[in-house]
Design a protein around this motif. Structure first.
Motif, PDB file in Angstrom:
ATOM      1  N   ASN A  40     -11.426   4.128  -2.627  1.00  0.00           N
ATOM      2  CA  ASN A  40     -10.709   3.116  -3.414  1.00  0.00           C
ATOM      3  C   ASN A  40     -11.255   3.043  -4.848  1.00  0.00           C
ATOM      4  O   ASN A  40     -10.495   3.034  -5.820  1.00  0.00           O
ATOM      5  CB  ASN A  40     -10.853   1.759  -2.710  1.00  0.00           C
ATOM      6  N   GLU A  52      -7.964   6.686   1.044  1.00  0.00           N
ATOM      7  CA  GLU A  52      -8.369   5.292   1.322  1.00  0.00           C
ATOM      8  C   GLU A  52      -7.492   4.697   2.429  1.00  0.00           C
ATOM      9  O   GLU A  52      -7.984   4.133   3.407  1.00  0.00           O
ATOM     10  CB  GLU A  52      -8.221   4.463   0.043  1.00  0.00           C
ATOM     11  N   PRO A  81     -14.286  -3.539  -3.791  1.00  0.00           N
ATOM     12  CA  PRO A  81     -14.691  -2.557  -2.781  1.00  0.00           C
ATOM     13  C   PRO A  81     -16.202  -2.476  -2.619  1.00  0.00           C
ATOM     14  O   PRO A  81     -16.701  -2.249  -1.507  1.00  0.00           O
ATOM     15  CB  PRO A  81     -14.137  -1.228  -3.295  1.00  0.00           C
ATOM     16  N   GLY A  97      -6.222   7.709  -3.252  1.00  0.00           N
ATOM     17  CA  GLY A  97      -5.453   6.564  -2.740  1.00  0.00           C
ATOM     18  C   GLY A  97      -4.981   6.825  -1.326  1.00  0.00           C
ATOM     19  O   GLY A  97      -5.070   5.956  -0.447  1.00  0.00           O
ATOM     20  N   GLN A 114       0.833  -1.207   0.000  1.00  0.00           N
ATOM     21  CA  GLN A 114       0.000   0.000   0.000  1.00  0.00           C
ATOM     22  C   GLN A 114       0.865   1.252   0.000  1.00  0.00           C
ATOM     23  O   GLN A 114       0.605   2.202  -0.746  1.00  0.00           O
ATOM     24  CB  GLN A 114      -0.903   0.009   1.242  1.00  0.00           C
ATOM     25  N   CYS A 146     -13.594   2.430   1.071  1.00  0.00           N
ATOM     26  CA  CYS A 146     -13.925   1.643  -0.133  1.00  0.00           C
ATOM     27  C   CYS A 146     -14.349   2.560  -1.274  1.00  0.00           C
ATOM     28  O   CYS A 146     -13.983   2.342  -2.437  1.00  0.00           O
ATOM     29  CB  CYS A 146     -15.046   0.648   0.161  1.00  0.00           C
TER      30      CYS A 146
END
Lengths: 113, 564
Positions: free
Chosen positions: B177, B144, B216, B141, B117, B174
């Motif tokens: 995401n 998230e 997600p 990103g 990540q 989510c």
């Protein structure tokens, strides 16, 4: 006669390296030298010059040192061995480019005549 | 005096430079430049004010200068496009294929995911200057990642009435995401668009966006369902498991498609000499950025640990918790010792704990014909290659009037030094969080004890929350507790008959994972007679104890001393 930005863009680093290769210079001096030597064809502004100087310094093509001048700090740039190599490469590149452009333009002129 | 006049403009021009030292250097250099101009202007006959004004004016677009200087002096990764794409692919692979190397020590899969990540975020940051869509991909990103970590971090501290807050954060993560993938793929599409003709191959950006939406979306549904059902774990897990079978193939497809898209994009850009502008050296900056992330994580981990230890409500178990006299306890331990079980492996669990849960029977409700009975069962199950053996004993005690007034249970951990048996249990490692314990679709109907071992002492841990089945028999369906290093969980469904039920677990964060150890139960009424008839104990028997079986076969393995 001023040159368009687009055209000048690729040659700025070459001009900067070239003038510094002759002697150590500071920013304002570089702008003035290029302006004078090009007979005011190239007028660099600060927004272009300093990022280029700092990039070339980060790439180790230039070195810098500080001096005291007129009661304030002044940063001088000096070309390195790597910078000289870079300059030679760019000069060669420029010659190839300008010769090729000249040939094409000469050819076009010939065809038009 | 002049410096004062240029202060404002110099502050503005240098404000994008992160390093204080570099900022000062650039400031000094630009000040000299402005002063040179100012002096030239004065020499040309301008007055002080006009000379200053013109010197500033000659600079041109100050925003452009500021931006360019900040670019050159940036301390974040400014990697080339190819490197950034490779980083993106690497991060995605680590995130998607979590590798469990040393599963029993730490949850390496989660750590791999975590590293993946971070690498992906760094890669997105590198790409973010390419176009607006990729910039948004980086923003979403990061959002998230942050939302997920906040949800994890606040979970231990939250009272149960606001159990839904982490779920809402997970849902938000989510959504972030989904948006991230959308912007990422369409940002990459914009990058490759100029080379569409040359590259010939069609890169499936649209399809990749779609398949990356499904996973997600599943979790959005899952967390929404958990909020609506107020965390009714068995119900949710049953449905969620079913849905997971559908989502897994899609997840695999999305991983493959995403990798294909990344590789094709990288190839397309590379073949067409599309190189991201590099203005400064990149390696140091990439390392600096990764170190900065690592440094940022340290306080998070520290807070985590602090919460973990602050929340744990523990005290030492003593023999007095067991409602059994010390003499009696010693006598039992002596008997066990003769069978190779040292006292240090015998833990007594108090009735007071057992009675907290549904279906527990007060000791006074039943009688034993003998002073004590030792009921044995053996758990033997393997998970992830580890085998665990443990023996559970329920012991009832008769008082002076011949009435059983207390009972306790013994858990015997089998170790290598006992007759060659091997056994081990998995200890969870800090940092830890609360998590929900559930045994899936099975119901845990009574005893739930949480023990931990600290400095060689067995500690009891209070459950923070206990969940009951409201529809059927009010049995315990799950507990929420503070996970601690070395913690053991005792959990059961039906005494002895069905003690092999393993506890499924849900980890909510990186490093902790706990495996069920054994089951510990009091004796339900319906088995009372059978239990009373059993006075056997064997450390060698391997078969499951079955109340329908012929118990006589056990009778000669161990006869404990009777006091009557």
């Amino acid at each position: 006669m001023k040159i368009s930005k687009e055209l000048a863009k690729g040659s700025t680093a070459l001009l900067v390296l070239s003038v510094i290769s002759k002697r150590d210079m500071y920013g304002y001096q570089i702008i003035k030298t290029i302006e004078m030597e090009s007979e005011e064809v190239f007028t660099l502004n600060e927004g272009t010059l300093y990022p280029i100087l700092h990039s070339l310094e980060a790439e180790k093509s230039l070195e810098s040192y500080w001096c005291e001048a007129e009661g304030r700090k002044r940063k001088y740039y000096k070309i390195t061995a790597k910078g000289l190599e870079e300059l030679a490469g760019r000069e060669q590149e420029w010659k190839t480019f300008s010769t090729a452009v000249g040939k094409v333009l000469g050819g076009a002129k010939l065809a038009g005549a | 005096m002049q410096e004062h006049n240029f202060d404002k403009i110099l502050d503005f021009l240098c404000s994008g430079i992160m390093s204080k030292k570099e900022r000062q250097n650039v400031r000094d250099e630009l000040f000299d430049h402005l002063m040179c101009k100012y002096e030239t202007n004065i020499a040309m006959g301008m007055d002080d004010e006009l000379a200053t004004e013109n010197a500033i004016k000659d600079l041109g677009d100050r925003t452009v200068i500021k931006y360019r200087l900040s670019q050159v002096h940036s301390y974040y990764p400014n990697l080339s496009m190819k490197k950034a794409m490779n980083l993106l692919t690497l991060g995605f692979c680590l995130m998607s294929f979590q590798i469990n190397i040393i599963i029993n020590i730490i949850n390496t899969g989660e750590i791999t995911k975590f590293i993946g990540q971070i690498i992906m975020i760094v890669a997105l940051f590198c790409l973010s200057k390419s176009n607006d869509k990729l910039k948004k991909a980086f923003v979403f990103g990061s959002a998230e990642f942050t939302l997920t970590k906040i949800a994890v971090a606040i979970t231990p501290a939250l009272p149960s009435v606001v159990f839904w807050i982490p779920h809402v954060l997970y849902i938000a993560s989510c959504i972030a995401n989904i948006v991230k993938w959308f912007y990422l793929f369409y940002g990459l599409r914009d990058l490759t668009a100029p080379f569409k003709e040359e590259y010939k191959k069609t890169i499936p950006y649209g399809f990749a966006s779609f398949v990356n939406l499904l996973s997600p979306a599943y979790f959005i549904w899952l967390y929404s369902a958990m909020i609506v059902s107020e965390n009714s774990i068995p119900d949710i897990s049953e449905v969620a498991t079913g849905a997971a079978y559908i989502i897994i193939p899609f997840a695999l497809i999305s991983i493959i498609i995403t990798l294909v898209v990344f590789v094709m994009t990288s190839k397309c850009l590379w073949q067409n000499d599309h190189e991201y502008q590099i203005e400064t050296s990149s390696k140091k900056k990439a390392i600096a950025a990764i170190l900065a992330v690592a440094v940022a994580i340290v306080p998070m981990a520290a807070v985590d640990l602090w919460i973990s230890y602050e929340k744990a409500d523990t005290e030492v178990y003593t023999i007095h918790d067991s409602d059994i006299s010390e003499d009696e306890y010693n006598r039992i331990c002596g008997s066990l010792l003769s069978y190779g079980i040292p006292e240090k492996l015998v833990y007594s669990l108090p009735e007071s704990e057992i009675l907290k849960f549904e279906d527990s029977i007060p000791a006074t409700d039943f009688e034993y014909p003998k002073t004590y009975d030792l009921v044995y069962s053996n758990s033997d199950f393997g998970r992830y290659g580890f085998e665990f053996d443990a023996y559970n004993c329920a012991i009832g005690l008769k008082n002076e009037n011949g009435v059983i007034d207390s009972r306790f249970m013994v858990w015997i951990e089998y170790k290598e030094d006992i007759k060659g048996h091997y056994s081990d249990y998995i200890q969870i490692k800090p940092p830890m969080y609360n998590f929900i314990l559930s045994n899936g679709t099975e119901k845990c109907s009574d005893t739930v004890l949480i023990l931990s071992e600290e400095n060689g002492k067995i500690m009891k841990n209070e459950p923070l929350e206990t969940y009951y089945d409201d529809f059927f028999d009010d049995s315990v369906t799950g507990i929420r507790f503070q996970a601690k290093d070395g913690m053991l969980i005792y959990f059961g469904k039906n005494f002895i008959v069905d003690n092999s039920k393993t506890v499924t677990y849900q980890t909510v964060n990186l490093y902790h994972k706990i495996f069920p150890l054994t089951t510990m139960r009091n004796i339900p009424d319906e088995y009372k007679d059978d239990v009373l008839g059993l006075v056997s104990f064997s450390v060698h028997a391997q078969q499951w104890v079955d109340f329908d079986a012929d118990w006589s076969e056990y009778n000669d393995t161990l006869e404990l001393e009777e006091t009557e």
